[in-house]
Design an enzyme around this catalytic site. Structure first.
Site, mmCIF file in Angstrom:
data_model
loop_
_atom_site.group_PDB
_atom_site.id
_atom_site.type_symbol
_atom_site.label_atom_id
_atom_site.label_comp_id
_atom_site.label_asym_id
_atom_site.label_seq_id
_atom_site.Cartn_x
_atom_site.Cartn_y
_atom_site.Cartn_z
ATOM 1 N N LYS A 118 0.876 -1.185 0.000
ATOM 2 C CA LYS A 118 0.000 0.000 0.000
ATOM 3 C C LYS A 118 0.907 1.228 0.000
ATOM 4 O O LYS A 118 1.209 1.818 1.035
ATOM 5 C CB LYS A 118 -0.910 -0.050 1.232
HETATM 6 N N1 PMP Z 1 -7.855 -2.022 -2.577
HETATM 7 C C1 PMP Z 1 -7.156 -0.889 -2.616
HETATM 8 C C2 PMP Z 1 -6.377 -0.562 -3.834
HETATM 9 C C3 PMP Z 1 -7.175 -0.015 -1.526
HETATM 10 O O1 PMP Z 1 -6.493 1.122 -1.557
HETATM 11 C C4 PMP Z 1 -7.948 -0.356 -0.389
HETATM 12 C C5 PMP Z 1 -7.983 0.557 0.803
HETATM 13 N N2 PMP Z 1 -8.513 1.799 0.487
HETATM 14 C C6 PMP Z 1 -8.679 -1.541 -0.400
HETATM 15 C C7 PMP Z 1 -8.591 -2.375 -1.510
HETATM 16 C C8 PMP Z 1 -9.516 -1.956 0.767
HETATM 17 O O2 PMP Z 1 -8.701 -2.276 1.855
HETATM 18 P P1 PMP Z 1 -9.185 -2.115 3.363
HETATM 19 O O3 PMP Z 1 -10.407 -2.898 3.515
HETATM 20 O O4 PMP Z 1 -8.055 -2.640 4.164
HETATM 21 O O5 PMP Z 1 -9.404 -0.652 3.595
#
Ligand code: PMP
Length: 292
Positions: free
Chosen positions: A151
């Site tokens: 991320k």
């Molecule tokens: N995919 C991407 C590309 C993201 O940036 C995120 C978070 N915004 C998610 C999926 C979802 O992840 P999470 O449930 O941990 O927020």
């Protein structure tokens, strides 16, 4: 009154929280981040988010200047200082200040800041009705480049995808991977329900392993649903009974159409609503307490 921002070890007013123009987070997108929520004075899945942050930092060989427990404390302090019960928390760690070359060796001290604020991705009206989604041409990053599991502060691919969705008048853009299988939306994971079975693409499809995604998988298994992680195509989504997206910011939101094809009844589905209710219950009853 403005917010108090945790900035390199101190809580300071938002007007004073400024990153240098020589910070490589800004110059090169060199850094990592997390988005976390608190509900009713509890920070939901804090450990899970922080684990992902440390894994992402390790992958790009960035040293987070705080230990896990210190960072946890700093996040709790930031939410508390802003007297927030329901909040959206952004934790950002950049390579720090360097020179105009991209060499990270020149960046001696990482920049770490925490913002505790609010977020609204889609209007209440759209959340209620469900989203119209389109498949976009921009593909999810190749695993051979920066892993989609990291991320990082490099979200341009996802931003290009969002621009395509905006241009098409849709609420979200669905991104395929380099093989043409569905990966995820620009900041959310995707699920479909067909014949009572819940399916989501595997992490190997270029999906970020969402914390909300994993929570939903646990919820579904807990209520006796069959859960599958397998590659899915656009046609699987078009023909699904229900479809929804998950993310910390988006929470759980129904998708009512993809590429102009109505999904199921064209309304937020029964199973989706049930999972959403369970999720809401968890967010209100679990998490790291901010206030004694
Ligand atoms: N995919 C991407 C590309 C993201 O940036 C995120 C978070 N915004 C998610 C999926 C979802 O992840 P999470 O449930 O941990 O927020």
């Amino acid at each position: 009154m403005g917010l108090l921002i945790y900035f390199n070890g101190r809580l300071i007013p938002e007007k004073e929280a400024k990153v240098s123009v020589f910070d490589h987070g800004l110059l090169y997108g060199d850094g990592v981040f997390e988005g976390i929520r608190s509900y009713n004075g509890r920070i939901f899945k804090l450990d899970e988010h922080l684990k992902r942050l440390y894994v992402s930092a390790n992958a790009i060989m960035l040293n987070i200047p705080l230990e896990f427990s210190e960072l946890k404390d700093a996040i709790v302090q930031t939410v508390r200082a802003n007297k927030l019960k329901d909040s959206y928390i952004r934790v950002v760690v950049t390579r720090g200040v360097g020179d105009l070359g991209l060499d990270p060796k020149k960046c001696k001290i990482p920049t770490l800041f925490i913002i505790a604020s609010k977020i609204e991705l889609y209007s209440a009206d759209i959340c209620e009705k469900g989203l119209d989604v389109v498949t976009v041409a921009t593909r999810r990053n190749l695993p051979e480049t920066v892993s989609p599991s990291v991320k990082s502060l490099n979200y341009l691919n996802n931003i290009m995808a969002k621009i395509e969705a905006n241009n098409a008048g849709a609420s979200e853009g669905l991104m395929l991977n380099h093989e043409g299988y569905i990966s995820e939306c620009t900041g959310e994971n995707i699920f479909i329900i067909s014949g009572g079975c819940l399916t989501t693409p595997p992490v190997s499809a270029g999906t970020l392993e969402g914390v909300t995604r994993n929570t939903v998988i646990d919820i579904a298994a807990g209520i006796g649903m069959e859960v599958r992680e397998r590659n899915i195509t656009r046609c699987d989504v078009w023909s699904a009974d229900e479809c929804f997206l998950t993310g910390t910011a988006a929470e759980i939101v129904s998708v009512i159409s993809l590429d102009g094809r109505i999904i199921g009844t064209g309304k937020s589905g029964e199973v989706t609503n049930k999972i959403r209710k369970e999720y809401s219950f968890l967010t209100m009853s679990e998490g790291v307490l901010v206030y004694e």
